[in-house]
Write a protein that holds these residues in place. Structure first.
Motif, PDB file in Angstrom:
ATOM      1  N   LYS A  69      31.661 -57.788 -50.733  1.00  0.00           N
ATOM      2  CA  LYS A  69      31.672 -57.530 -49.289  1.00  0.00           C
ATOM      3  C   LYS A  69      30.227 -57.430 -48.784  1.00  0.00           C
ATOM      4  CE  LYS A  69      36.208 -57.215 -49.064  1.00  0.00           C
ATOM      5  NZ  LYS A  69      36.379 -58.377 -49.984  1.00  0.00           N
ATOM      6  N   LEU A  70      29.546 -58.558 -48.737  1.00  0.00           N
ATOM      7  CA  LEU A  70      28.151 -58.580 -48.318  1.00  0.00           C
ATOM      8  C   LEU A  70      27.960 -59.742 -47.360  1.00  0.00           C
ATOM      9  CD1 LEU A  70      26.549 -58.061 -51.850  1.00  0.00           C
ATOM     10  CD2 LEU A  70      26.499 -56.402 -49.984  1.00  0.00           C
ATOM     11  N   GLU A  71      26.992 -59.586 -46.475  1.00  0.00           N
ATOM     12  CA  GLU A  71      26.689 -60.624 -45.479  1.00  0.00           C
ATOM     13  C   GLU A  71      25.936 -61.793 -46.122  1.00  0.00           C
ATOM     14  OE1 GLU A  71      26.806 -60.210 -41.664  1.00  0.00           O
ATOM     15  OE2 GLU A  71      28.440 -58.978 -42.479  1.00  0.00           O
ATOM     16  N   GLY A  72      26.173 -62.983 -45.587  1.00  0.00           N
ATOM     17  CA  GLY A  72      25.279 -64.110 -45.869  1.00  0.00           C
ATOM     18  C   GLY A  72      25.462 -64.809 -47.212  1.00  0.00           C
ATOM     19  N   LEU A  73      26.543 -64.515 -47.903  1.00  0.00           N
ATOM     20  CA  LEU A  73      26.760 -65.186 -49.186  1.00  0.00           C
ATOM     21  C   LEU A  73      27.409 -66.547 -48.926  1.00  0.00           C
ATOM     22  CD1 LEU A  73      28.088 -62.210 -51.338  1.00  0.00           C
ATOM     23  CD2 LEU A  73      25.762 -63.058 -51.090  1.00  0.00           C
ATOM     24  N   ASP A  74      26.726 -67.607 -49.312  1.00  0.00           N
ATOM     25  CA  ASP A  74      27.229 -68.942 -49.002  1.00  0.00           C
ATOM     26  C   ASP A  74      27.078 -69.922 -50.164  1.00  0.00           C
ATOM     27  OD1 ASP A  74      24.504 -69.287 -49.113  1.00  0.00           O
ATOM     28  OD2 ASP A  74      24.267 -69.937 -47.030  1.00  0.00           O
ATOM     29  N   THR A  75      26.775 -69.403 -51.362  1.00  0.00           N
ATOM     30  CA  THR A  75      26.407 -70.314 -52.442  1.00  0.00           C
ATOM     31  C   THR A  75      27.211 -70.077 -53.715  1.00  0.00           C
ATOM     32  OG1 THR A  75      24.151 -70.435 -51.574  1.00  0.00           O
ATOM     33  CG2 THR A  75      24.463 -71.109 -53.862  1.00  0.00           C
ATOM     34  N   LEU A  76      27.763 -71.178 -54.237  1.00  0.00           N
ATOM     35  CA  LEU A  76      28.354 -71.168 -55.570  1.00  0.00           C
ATOM     36  C   LEU A  76      27.653 -72.251 -56.366  1.00  0.00           C
ATOM     37  CD1 LEU A  76      32.208 -70.820 -54.942  1.00  0.00           C
ATOM     38  CD2 LEU A  76      30.776 -69.250 -56.287  1.00  0.00           C
ATOM     39  N   SER A  77      26.766 -71.834 -57.271  1.00  0.00           N
ATOM     40  CA  SER A  77      26.010 -72.766 -58.102  1.00  0.00           C
ATOM     41  C   SER A  77      26.776 -72.961 -59.389  1.00  0.00           C
ATOM     42  CB  SER A  77      24.610 -72.189 -58.357  1.00  0.00           C
ATOM     43  OG  SER A  77      23.918 -72.953 -59.325  1.00  0.00           O
ATOM     44  N   MET A  78      27.549 -74.034 -59.451  1.00  0.00           N
ATOM     45  CA  MET A  78      28.385 -74.271 -60.628  1.00  0.00           C
ATOM     46  C   MET A  78      28.720 -75.747 -60.732  1.00  0.00           C
ATOM     47  SD  MET A  78      31.843 -72.341 -59.293  1.00  0.00           S
ATOM     48  CE  MET A  78      33.004 -73.138 -58.143  1.00  0.00           C
ATOM     49  N   GLY A  79      28.802 -76.221 -61.993  1.00  0.00           N
ATOM     50  CA  GLY A  79      29.065 -77.620 -62.251  1.00  0.00           C
ATOM     51  C   GLY A  79      27.831 -78.290 -62.822  1.00  0.00           C
ATOM     52  N   MET A  80      28.013 -78.938 -63.986  1.00  0.00           N
ATOM     53  CA  MET A  80      26.948 -79.676 -64.649  1.00  0.00           C
ATOM     54  C   MET A  80      27.483 -81.096 -64.901  1.00  0.00           C
ATOM     55  SD  MET A  80      25.343 -76.556 -66.905  1.00  0.00           S
ATOM     56  CE  MET A  80      26.012 -77.008 -68.467  1.00  0.00           C
ATOM     57  N   SER A  81      26.789 -81.861 -65.736  1.00  0.00           N
ATOM     58  CA  SER A  81      27.180 -83.270 -65.886  1.00  0.00           C
ATOM     59  C   SER A  81      28.647 -83.452 -66.279  1.00  0.00           C
ATOM     60  CB  SER A  81      26.289 -83.947 -66.937  1.00  0.00           C
ATOM     61  OG  SER A  81      24.964 -84.016 -66.478  1.00  0.00           O
ATOM     62  N   ASP A  82      29.159 -82.570 -67.159  1.00  0.00           N
ATOM     63  CA  ASP A  82      30.494 -82.792 -67.702  1.00  0.00           C
ATOM     64  C   ASP A  82      31.629 -82.136 -66.915  1.00  0.00           C
ATOM     65  OD1 ASP A  82      29.580 -84.385 -69.765  1.00  0.00           O
ATOM     66  OD2 ASP A  82      29.188 -82.664 -71.070  1.00  0.00           O
ATOM     67  N   ASP A  83      31.280 -81.321 -65.922  1.00  0.00           N
ATOM     68  CA  ASP A  83      32.364 -80.629 -65.216  1.00  0.00           C
ATOM     69  C   ASP A  83      32.120 -80.546 -63.701  1.00  0.00           C
ATOM     70  OD1 ASP A  83      30.347 -78.732 -65.158  1.00  0.00           O
ATOM     71  OD2 ASP A  83      31.335 -77.349 -66.556  1.00  0.00           O
ATOM     72  N   LEU A  84      31.342 -81.490 -63.176  1.00  0.00           N
ATOM     73  CA  LEU A  84      30.999 -81.385 -61.760  1.00  0.00           C
ATOM     74  C   LEU A  84      32.205 -81.560 -60.847  1.00  0.00           C
ATOM     75  CD1 LEU A  84      29.859 -84.200 -59.737  1.00  0.00           C
ATOM     76  CD2 LEU A  84      29.149 -84.600 -62.057  1.00  0.00           C
ATOM     77  N   GLN A  85      33.144 -82.414 -61.264  1.00  0.00           N
ATOM     78  CA  GLN A  85      34.330 -82.636 -60.443  1.00  0.00           C
ATOM     79  C   GLN A  85      35.172 -81.366 -60.311  1.00  0.00           C
ATOM     80  OE1 GLN A  85      35.564 -86.227 -62.010  1.00  0.00           O
ATOM     81  NE2 GLN A  85      36.552 -86.974 -60.139  1.00  0.00           N
ATOM     82  N   ALA A  86      35.401 -80.721 -61.454  1.00  0.00           N
ATOM     83  CA  ALA A  86      36.183 -79.481 -61.458  1.00  0.00           C
ATOM     84  C   ALA A  86      35.488 -78.427 -60.596  1.00  0.00           C
ATOM     85  CB  ALA A  86      36.356 -78.967 -62.894  1.00  0.00           C
ATOM     86  N   ALA A  87      34.164 -78.360 -60.689  1.00  0.00           N
ATOM     87  CA  ALA A  87      33.409 -77.357 -59.931  1.00  0.00           C
ATOM     88  C   ALA A  87      33.518 -77.611 -58.423  1.00  0.00           C
ATOM     89  CB  ALA A  87      31.943 -77.367 -60.370  1.00  0.00           C
ATOM     90  N   ILE A  88      33.453 -78.880 -58.043  1.00  0.00           N
ATOM     91  CA  ILE A  88      33.528 -79.218 -56.612  1.00  0.00           C
ATOM     92  C   ILE A  88      34.932 -78.925 -56.073  1.00  0.00           C
ATOM     93  CG2 ILE A  88      33.444 -81.139 -54.954  1.00  0.00           C
ATOM     94  CD1 ILE A  88      31.031 -82.211 -56.651  1.00  0.00           C
ATOM     95  N   MET A  89      35.944 -79.187 -56.898  1.00  0.00           N
ATOM     96  CA  MET A  89      37.317 -78.851 -56.484  1.00  0.00           C
ATOM     97  C   MET A  89      37.446 -77.355 -56.212  1.00  0.00           C
ATOM     98  SD  MET A  89      38.874 -81.733 -56.382  1.00  0.00           S
ATOM     99  CE  MET A  89      40.591 -81.261 -56.118  1.00  0.00           C
ATOM    100  N   GLU A  90      36.667 -76.550 -56.922  1.00  0.00           N
ATOM    101  CA  GLU A  90      36.765 -75.086 -56.782  1.00  0.00           C
ATOM    102  C   GLU A  90      35.718 -74.509 -55.837  1.00  0.00           C
ATOM    103  OE1 GLU A  90      39.222 -73.317 -57.712  1.00  0.00           O
ATOM    104  OE2 GLU A  90      40.187 -74.991 -58.742  1.00  0.00           O
ATOM    105  N   GLY A  91      34.996 -75.373 -55.119  1.00  0.00           N
ATOM    106  CA  GLY A  91      34.136 -74.849 -54.066  1.00  0.00           C
ATOM    107  C   GLY A  91      32.650 -74.784 -54.357  1.00  0.00           C
ATOM    108  N   ALA A  92      32.186 -75.457 -55.424  1.00  0.00           N
ATOM    109  CA  ALA A  92      30.739 -75.465 -55.704  1.00  0.00           C
ATOM    110  C   ALA A  92      29.966 -75.925 -54.465  1.00  0.00           C
ATOM    111  CB  ALA A  92      30.434 -76.405 -56.874  1.00  0.00           C
ATOM    112  N   THR A  93      28.864 -75.247 -54.172  1.00  0.00           N
ATOM    113  CA  THR A  93      27.973 -75.707 -53.100  1.00  0.00           C
ATOM    114  C   THR A  93      26.721 -76.357 -53.685  1.00  0.00           C
ATOM    115  OG1 THR A  93      26.800 -73.599 -52.960  1.00  0.00           O
ATOM    116  CG2 THR A  93      28.737 -73.882 -51.537  1.00  0.00           C
TER     117      THR A  93
END
Ligand SMILES: *Cc1c(COP(=O)(O)O)cnc(C)c1O
Length: 228
Positions: free
Chosen positions: A190-214
């Motif tokens: 519960k904090l202001e200004g959180l807008d980033t999910l840094s997740m997904g590398m070469s082998d799992d970028l698709q899965a990460a983007i499906m789950e909201g990676a920014t």
């Protein structure tokens, strides 16, 4: 000079665009951080020539040397994504725009104290040990709310969100589980200004983007296998 790097960048950008579309997300909502650890500055220069601005580095000394070599490219945006050592925080605070790998309050405090007044606040993500691996870096999900609340108060940092490196998953469905968990953890803070999910590398970028990676952090798929 070969334009293999250029071709790889086009391929990864296409993959990202497709995944955004499949996820029903706006085109351009995922930022590509090119992980250039172990790569020479000439590779970064070639990537810059095809429009890449964000680069991720894991080792401070190596990164500083490349930054010095690339001073003629002032629009590069440097992301520190490796383990933080206390004796390196001053260099990280003064030479990077982002740090994705904060997992201890004392490191965050040093980064805030050492961030030069001439620069905007340092963008910070907290690294979460999302697969609960005993040997891995990252704060546990249990400790995350307290750490986030404390980091959010530091004056020269801007807490942006969370980062994770899940244990390698095999199938695309299984890969999504830790990413879902990270997304939920971000939503529960519960904090202001959180807008980033840094997740997904070469082998799992698709899965990460499906789950909201920014931000996806991609090395091998852009620069080829690391020789070590
Ligand atoms: C090396 C590294 C990456 C890139 O991994 P690839 O599998 O080469 O895409 C991403 N994030 C972190 C933290 C890394 O250390």
């Amino acid at each position: 000079m070969s334009n293999l790097i250029g071709e790889r960048f086009s391929r990864v950008r296409d993959q990202i665009r497709l995944a955004e579309e499949e996820a029903g997300r706006a085109s351009g909502s995922v930022r590509l951080v090119a992980v250039s650890k172990t790569r020479p500055a000439t590779d970064i220069r070639q990537a810059h020539a095809v429009g890449q601005l964000d680069f991720g580095e894991n080792y401070v000394q190596e990164a500083l040397a490349k930054q010095d070599e690339l001073q003629d490219l002032p629009d590069l945006i440097w992301h520190f994504i490796g383990p933080i050592q206390s004796n390196k925080t001053r260099s990280i605070a003064s030479r990077f725009a982002w740090v994705h790998s904060v997992d201890q309050l004392r490191h965050a405090q040093r980064l805030s104290e050492q961030r030069p007044d001439t620069l905007p606040p340092l963008n910070v993500c907290l690294q979460v040990n999302i697969s609960d691996e005993p040997s891995k870096s990252g704060v546990t999900l249990e400790q995350l709310p307290d750490l986030a609340a404390a980091v959010a108060l530091l004056p020269n940092l801007r807490l942006r969100g969370l980062m994770a490196i899940p244990a390698p998953g095999t199938d695309p469905v299984g890969q999504r589980i830790p990413f879902t968990r990270l997304r939920n953890a971000l939503e529960q803070l519960k904090l202001e200004g959180l807008d980033t999910l840094s997740m997904g590398m070469s082998d799992d970028l698709q899965a990460a983007i499906m789950e909201g990676a920014t931000h996806v952090r991609i090395g091998t798929a852009l620069f080829g296998p690391r020789s070590g």
